[in-house]
Design an enzyme around this catalytic site. Structure first.
Site, PDB file in Angstrom:
ATOM      1  N   GLU A  19       5.138 -13.735  10.438  1.00 41.54           N
ATOM      2  CA  GLU A  19       6.482 -13.278  10.790  1.00 41.54           C
ATOM      3  C   GLU A  19       6.922 -13.895  12.116  1.00 41.54           C
ATOM      4  O   GLU A  19       8.069 -14.325  12.262  1.00 41.54           O
ATOM      5  CB  GLU A  19       6.522 -11.754  10.913  1.00 41.54           C
ATOM      6  CG  GLU A  19       6.444 -11.015   9.607  1.00 41.54           C
ATOM      7  CD  GLU A  19       6.422  -9.500   9.800  1.00 41.54           C
ATOM      8  OE1 GLU A  19       6.845  -9.011  10.871  1.00 41.54           O
ATOM      9  OE2 GLU A  19       5.976  -8.803   8.875  1.00 41.54           O
ATOM     10  N   HIS A  65       3.789  -2.912  16.215  1.00 36.19           N
ATOM     11  CA  HIS A  65       4.094  -3.657  14.995  1.00 36.19           C
ATOM     12  C   HIS A  65       2.880  -3.663  14.060  1.00 36.19           C
ATOM     13  O   HIS A  65       3.015  -3.495  12.840  1.00 36.19           O
ATOM     14  CB  HIS A  65       4.512  -5.075  15.369  1.00 36.19           C
ATOM     15  CG  HIS A  65       5.067  -5.877  14.251  1.00 36.19           C
ATOM     16  ND1 HIS A  65       5.322  -7.219  14.369  1.00 36.19           N
ATOM     17  CD2 HIS A  65       5.426  -5.559  12.989  1.00 36.19           C
ATOM     18  CE1 HIS A  65       5.803  -7.691  13.236  1.00 36.19           C
ATOM     19  NE2 HIS A  65       5.871  -6.703  12.370  1.00 36.19           N
ATOM     20  N   GLU A 118       2.639  -0.357  12.386  1.00 34.65           N
ATOM     21  CA  GLU A 118       3.660  -0.304  11.315  1.00 34.65           C
ATOM     22  C   GLU A 118       3.106  -0.933  10.034  1.00 34.65           C
ATOM     23  O   GLU A 118       3.320  -0.417   8.941  1.00 34.65           O
ATOM     24  CB  GLU A 118       4.919  -1.045  11.772  1.00 34.65           C
ATOM     25  CG  GLU A 118       5.937  -1.282  10.682  1.00 34.65           C
ATOM     26  CD  GLU A 118       6.623  -2.625  10.808  1.00 34.65           C
ATOM     27  OE1 GLU A 118       6.653  -3.369   9.807  1.00 34.65           O
ATOM     28  OE2 GLU A 118       7.136  -2.934  11.903  1.00 34.65           O
ATOM     29  N   HIS A 119       2.367  -2.025  10.172  1.00 34.35           N
ATOM     30  CA  HIS A 119       1.807  -2.708   9.008  1.00 34.35           C
ATOM     31  C   HIS A 119       0.633  -1.949   8.405  1.00 34.35           C
ATOM     32  O   HIS A 119       0.577  -1.762   7.189  1.00 34.35           O
ATOM     33  CB  HIS A 119       1.339  -4.119   9.388  1.00 34.35           C
ATOM     34  CG  HIS A 119       2.415  -5.142   9.378  1.00 34.35           C
ATOM     35  ND1 HIS A 119       2.454  -6.175   8.482  1.00 34.35           N
ATOM     36  CD2 HIS A 119       3.519  -5.291  10.159  1.00 34.35           C
ATOM     37  CE1 HIS A 119       3.511  -6.930   8.714  1.00 34.35           C
ATOM     38  NE2 HIS A 119       4.178  -6.407   9.736  1.00 34.35           N
TER      39      HIS A 119
END
Length: 175
Positions: free
Chosen positions: A98, A17, A20-21
């Site tokens: 998130e 994750h 991905e950022h």
């Protein structure tokens, strides 16, 4: 990209994750932070990404006349990302935000309980979101780990591209 949270090292829950950022923070050819996002926004489009168990999906929408340039810029992110150490703290904070938003959802809570009850070492025994605690490492360590993950999984044979546009197939293939 054919890699997600089940592929990340168990010592770094949320690493897929995080990658991905931070992949969107710039490329060698377009080093300005968030250059791709700014390009898409300037031309009336939107972009998003998400990490699942076995894949990471990047998507964007833009007017057809800017599609070729957008595809080129996006390809630079996948091919030559900077993976800047300076952006890691900011992105860990974004991931933590998130997670905090998701953590109050009872369905997500149940889902995480199910995942945590798989045997240790089983691919689904994972914490796919990650948060500030699971990614609590020095930025240089996280940068090195994201680079390793990138090199292991962001390869030509693991990336699939799907384009939907008002061009004929030959034009799309050329792009």
């Amino acid at each position: 990209v054919g890699a997600g949270s089940c592929d990340e090292p168990s010592d770094y829950p949320g690493l897929a994750h995080l990658l991905e950022h931070i992949i969107s923070l710039g490329s060698k050819e377009f080093p300005e932070e968030d250059a791709f996002s700014k390009f898409i926004s300037r031309h009336g489009g939107f972009e998003n990404a998400f990490t699942s168990f076995n894949s990471t999906t990047y998507e964007f929408d833009i007017d057809n006349k800017y599609l070729s340039e957008a595809l080129y810029r996006f390809s630079r992110l996948l091919k030559e990302p900077l993976l800047r150490q300076t952006g890691i703290a900011k992105e860990v904070k974004a991931i933590d935000n998130e997670f905090e938003l998701a953590a109050v959802d009872e369905d997500i809570q149940r889902f995480q309980v199910i995942l945590s009850n798989f045997p240790k070492g089983f691919p689904l025994n994972t914490f796919p979101w990650g948060n500030a605690k699971s990614l609590q490492q020095k930025e240089e360590i996280l940068q090195a780990e994201t680079e390793k993950f990138y090199k292991a999984f962001y390869r030509n044979d693991t990336v699939k591209v799907c384009v939907h546009a008002n061009y004929n197939l030959q034009e799309l293939e050329e792009m």
